[in-house]
Design a protein around this motif. Structure first.
Motif, PDB file in Angstrom:
ATOM      1  N   THR A  50      41.976  -3.136  24.413  1.00  0.00           N
ATOM      2  CA  THR A  50      40.673  -3.085  24.135  1.00  0.00           C
ATOM      3  C   THR A  50      40.155  -1.792  24.752  1.00  0.00           C
ATOM      4  OG1 THR A  50      40.587  -5.487  24.051  1.00  0.00           O
ATOM      5  CG2 THR A  50      38.440  -4.127  24.441  1.00  0.00           C
ATOM      6  N   LEU A  51      39.074  -1.046  24.062  1.00  0.00           N
ATOM      7  CA  LEU A  51      38.380  -0.145  24.709  1.00  0.00           C
ATOM      8  C   LEU A  51      36.817  -0.365  24.675  1.00  0.00           C
ATOM      9  CD1 LEU A  51      38.842   3.127  25.393  1.00  0.00           C
ATOM     10  CD2 LEU A  51      38.162   3.753  22.927  1.00  0.00           C
ATOM     11  N   GLU A  52      36.416  -0.126  25.906  1.00  0.00           N
ATOM     12  CA  GLU A  52      35.136  -0.669  26.130  1.00  0.00           C
ATOM     13  C   GLU A  52      34.208   0.496  26.697  1.00  0.00           C
ATOM     14  OE1 GLU A  52      32.801  -4.465  28.110  1.00  0.00           O
ATOM     15  OE2 GLU A  52      35.153  -4.563  28.151  1.00  0.00           O
ATOM     16  N   PRO A  53      33.660   1.300  26.018  1.00  0.00           N
ATOM     17  CA  PRO A  53      32.816   2.676  26.513  1.00  0.00           C
ATOM     18  C   PRO A  53      31.480   1.923  26.613  1.00  0.00           C
ATOM     19  CG  PRO A  53      33.181   2.783  24.054  1.00  0.00           C
ATOM     20  CD  PRO A  53      34.172   1.674  24.672  1.00  0.00           C
ATOM     21  N   THR A  54      30.840   2.217  28.060  1.00  0.00           N
ATOM     22  CA  THR A  54      29.606   1.925  28.340  1.00  0.00           C
ATOM     23  C   THR A  54      28.711   2.965  28.940  1.00  0.00           C
ATOM     24  OG1 THR A  54      30.786  -0.180  29.014  1.00  0.00           O
ATOM     25  CG2 THR A  54      28.612   0.179  30.012  1.00  0.00           C
ATOM     26  N   LEU A  55      27.547   2.929  28.677  1.00  0.00           N
ATOM     27  CA  LEU A  55      26.572   3.862  29.334  1.00  0.00           C
ATOM     28  C   LEU A  55      25.781   3.161  30.368  1.00  0.00           C
ATOM     29  CD1 LEU A  55      25.109   6.852  28.886  1.00  0.00           C
ATOM     30  CD2 LEU A  55      23.924   5.786  27.291  1.00  0.00           C
ATOM     31  N   HIS A  56      25.682   3.795  31.546  1.00  0.00           N
ATOM     32  CA  HIS A  56      25.125   3.056  32.502  1.00  0.00           C
ATOM     33  C   HIS A  56      23.910   3.991  33.083  1.00  0.00           C
ATOM     34  CE1 HIS A  56      24.997   1.342  36.653  1.00  0.00           C
ATOM     35  NE2 HIS A  56      24.970   2.666  36.897  1.00  0.00           N
ATOM     36  N   LEU A  57      22.761   3.361  33.155  1.00  0.00           N
ATOM     37  CA  LEU A  57      21.498   4.188  33.323  1.00  0.00           C
ATOM     38  C   LEU A  57      20.739   3.494  34.430  1.00  0.00           C
ATOM     39  CD1 LEU A  57      20.547   3.997  29.482  1.00  0.00           C
ATOM     40  CD2 LEU A  57      21.466   6.097  30.696  1.00  0.00           C
ATOM     41  N   PRO A  58      20.724   3.876  35.580  1.00  0.00           N
ATOM     42  CA  PRO A  58      19.885   3.733  36.667  1.00  0.00           C
ATOM     43  C   PRO A  58      18.314   3.944  36.189  1.00  0.00           C
ATOM     44  CG  PRO A  58      21.367   5.446  37.414  1.00  0.00           C
ATOM     45  CD  PRO A  58      21.294   5.246  35.983  1.00  0.00           C
TER      46      PRO A  58
ATOM     47  N   LYS B 282      14.551   5.165  41.834  1.00  0.00           N
ATOM     48  CA  LYS B 282      16.057   5.770  42.060  1.00  0.00           C
ATOM     49  C   LYS B 282      16.365   5.655  43.586  1.00  0.00           C
ATOM     50  CE  LYS B 282      19.873   8.665  40.718  1.00  0.00           C
ATOM     51  NZ  LYS B 282      20.008   9.694  39.842  1.00  0.00           N
ATOM     52  N   MET B 283      17.346   5.153  44.093  1.00  0.00           N
ATOM     53  CA  MET B 283      17.979   5.455  45.556  1.00  0.00           C
ATOM     54  C   MET B 283      18.158   6.726  45.800  1.00  0.00           C
ATOM     55  SD  MET B 283      19.620   1.493  46.243  1.00  0.00           S
ATOM     56  CE  MET B 283      20.763   2.119  45.198  1.00  0.00           C
ATOM     57  N   VAL B 284      18.004   7.226  47.105  1.00  0.00           N
ATOM     58  CA  VAL B 284      18.416   8.555  47.420  1.00  0.00           C
ATOM     59  C   VAL B 284      19.868   8.792  47.211  1.00  0.00           C
ATOM     60  CG1 VAL B 284      18.547  10.177  49.439  1.00  0.00           C
ATOM     61  CG2 VAL B 284      16.616   8.694  48.952  1.00  0.00           C
ATOM     62  N   ASP B 285      20.774   7.841  47.587  1.00  0.00           N
ATOM     63  CA  ASP B 285      22.118   7.974  47.245  1.00  0.00           C
ATOM     64  C   ASP B 285      22.632   6.976  46.010  1.00  0.00           C
ATOM     65  OD1 ASP B 285      22.789   9.780  49.137  1.00  0.00           O
ATOM     66  OD2 ASP B 285      22.611   8.540  50.789  1.00  0.00           O
ATOM     67  N   GLY B 286      21.750   6.618  45.156  1.00  0.00           N
ATOM     68  CA  GLY B 286      21.940   5.594  44.344  1.00  0.00           C
ATOM     69  C   GLY B 286      22.690   6.221  43.054  1.00  0.00           C
ATOM     70  N   ASP B 287      23.262   5.290  42.181  1.00  0.00           N
ATOM     71  CA  ASP B 287      24.032   5.380  41.129  1.00  0.00           C
ATOM     72  C   ASP B 287      23.271   6.697  40.100  1.00  0.00           C
ATOM     73  OD1 ASP B 287      25.682   3.574  41.922  1.00  0.00           O
ATOM     74  OD2 ASP B 287      24.915   2.130  40.548  1.00  0.00           O
ATOM     75  N   GLU B 288      24.013   7.432  39.352  1.00  0.00           N
ATOM     76  CA  GLU B 288      23.662   8.470  38.662  1.00  0.00           C
ATOM     77  C   GLU B 288      23.933   7.631  37.055  1.00  0.00           C
ATOM     78  OE1 GLU B 288      26.116  11.998  39.472  1.00  0.00           O
ATOM     79  OE2 GLU B 288      24.758  12.605  41.128  1.00  0.00           O
ATOM     80  N   ALA B 289      23.365   8.275  36.194  1.00  0.00           N
ATOM     81  CA  ALA B 289      23.591   8.141  34.707  1.00  0.00           C
ATOM     82  C   ALA B 289      25.035   8.366  34.410  1.00  0.00           C
ATOM     83  CB  ALA B 289      22.684   8.663  33.649  1.00  0.00           C
ATOM     84  N   SER B 290      25.628   7.479  33.770  1.00  0.00           N
ATOM     85  CA  SER B 290      27.192   7.935  33.691  1.00  0.00           C
ATOM     86  C   SER B 290      27.643   7.164  32.216  1.00  0.00           C
ATOM     87  CB  SER B 290      28.077   7.494  34.686  1.00  0.00           C
ATOM     88  OG  SER B 290      27.880   6.140  34.975  1.00  0.00           O
TER      89      SER B 290
ATOM     90  N   GLU C  30      35.203   7.174  34.483  1.00  0.00           N
ATOM     91  CA  GLU C  30      33.941   7.540  34.557  1.00  0.00           C
ATOM     92  C   GLU C  30      33.279   8.858  34.958  1.00  0.00           C
ATOM     93  OE1 GLU C  30      29.869   5.528  36.643  1.00  0.00           O
ATOM     94  OE2 GLU C  30      31.702   4.886  37.333  1.00  0.00           O
ATOM     95  N   HIS C  31      32.319   9.467  34.094  1.00  0.00           N
ATOM     96  CA  HIS C  31      31.846  10.695  34.388  1.00  0.00           C
ATOM     97  C   HIS C  31      30.522  10.782  34.252  1.00  0.00           C
ATOM     98  CE1 HIS C  31      31.738  15.112  34.313  1.00  0.00           C
ATOM     99  NE2 HIS C  31      30.931  15.107  33.238  1.00  0.00           N
ATOM    100  N   SER C  32      29.814  11.692  35.363  1.00  0.00           N
ATOM    101  CA  SER C  32      28.223  11.489  35.640  1.00  0.00           C
ATOM    102  C   SER C  32      27.675  12.047  34.376  1.00  0.00           C
ATOM    103  CB  SER C  32      28.062  12.044  37.026  1.00  0.00           C
ATOM    104  OG  SER C  32      26.798  12.271  37.167  1.00  0.00           O
TER     105      SER C  32
END
Length: 167
Positions: A74-82, A86-94, A117-119
């Motif tokens: 299975t291939l499962e590409p996902t777009l992650h959007l904070p 936004k936290m100072v050291d929080g997640d980046e869109a990736s 995962e690539h930011s």
């Protein structure tokens, strides 16, 4: 519908993701779309705390379906959007791209994954490895556990590779 929680602890920070809610809908045979929303809470060693809401949008495609007593891919590409705040050291869109190898029986399912995962905001990359096991308690009710290890991208933050910086 999936509900989950995450707790991570280190010397510098405690991280809790709660609640994390995911909705998955079938599109066609072997293809599913998913939408997830989570709230991330952190507390650092100096007792300062912050929170952030994250949204993820994914598409799961079974390249080789897991058949009864068979192996699947299975291939499962996902777009992650904070989203804000936004936290100072929080997640980046990736963009996250895991490749999942699975095996199942009538009641059990075991899956292993290798992910990349690539930011979309910097040149940061991350590699992940994991295993998931599930047991079917009833016709439409499974219970399971998932363990994932994440580390900085393996050799991908170099100049000319995956958007690596020349500085």
């Amino acid at each position: 519908i999936e509900f989950s929680a995450i707790y991570q602890n280190s010397d510098q920070e405690h991280l809790v993701v709660l609640p994390s809610v995911g909705l998955t809908l079938p599109i066609t045979e072997g293809v599913e779309a998913s939408l997830g929303v989570s709230q991330v809470w952190t507390r650092s060693s100096d007792y300062s705390s912050s929170s952030q809401t994250n949204i993820s949008i994914g598409l799961k495609h079974e390249l080789v379906p897991v058949s009864e007593h068979g192996i699947g891919l299975t291939l499962e590409p996902t777009l992650h959007l904070p989203v804000q705040p936004k936290m100072v050291d929080g997640d980046e869109a990736s963009l996250r791209i895991p490749l999942i190898l699975g095996w199942s029986t009538e009641l059990w399912e075991v899956r292993g994954l290798v992910g990349f995962e690539h930011s979309l905001e910097s040149t940061t990359t991350q590699t992940s490895f994991g295993v998931l096991t599930r047991f079917q308690l009833a016709q439409n009710f499974d219970i399971g556990a998932e363990l994932i290890s994440e580390m900085p991208g393996i050799g991908l933050n170099r100049p000319g590779i995956a958007g690596g910086s020349n500085s």
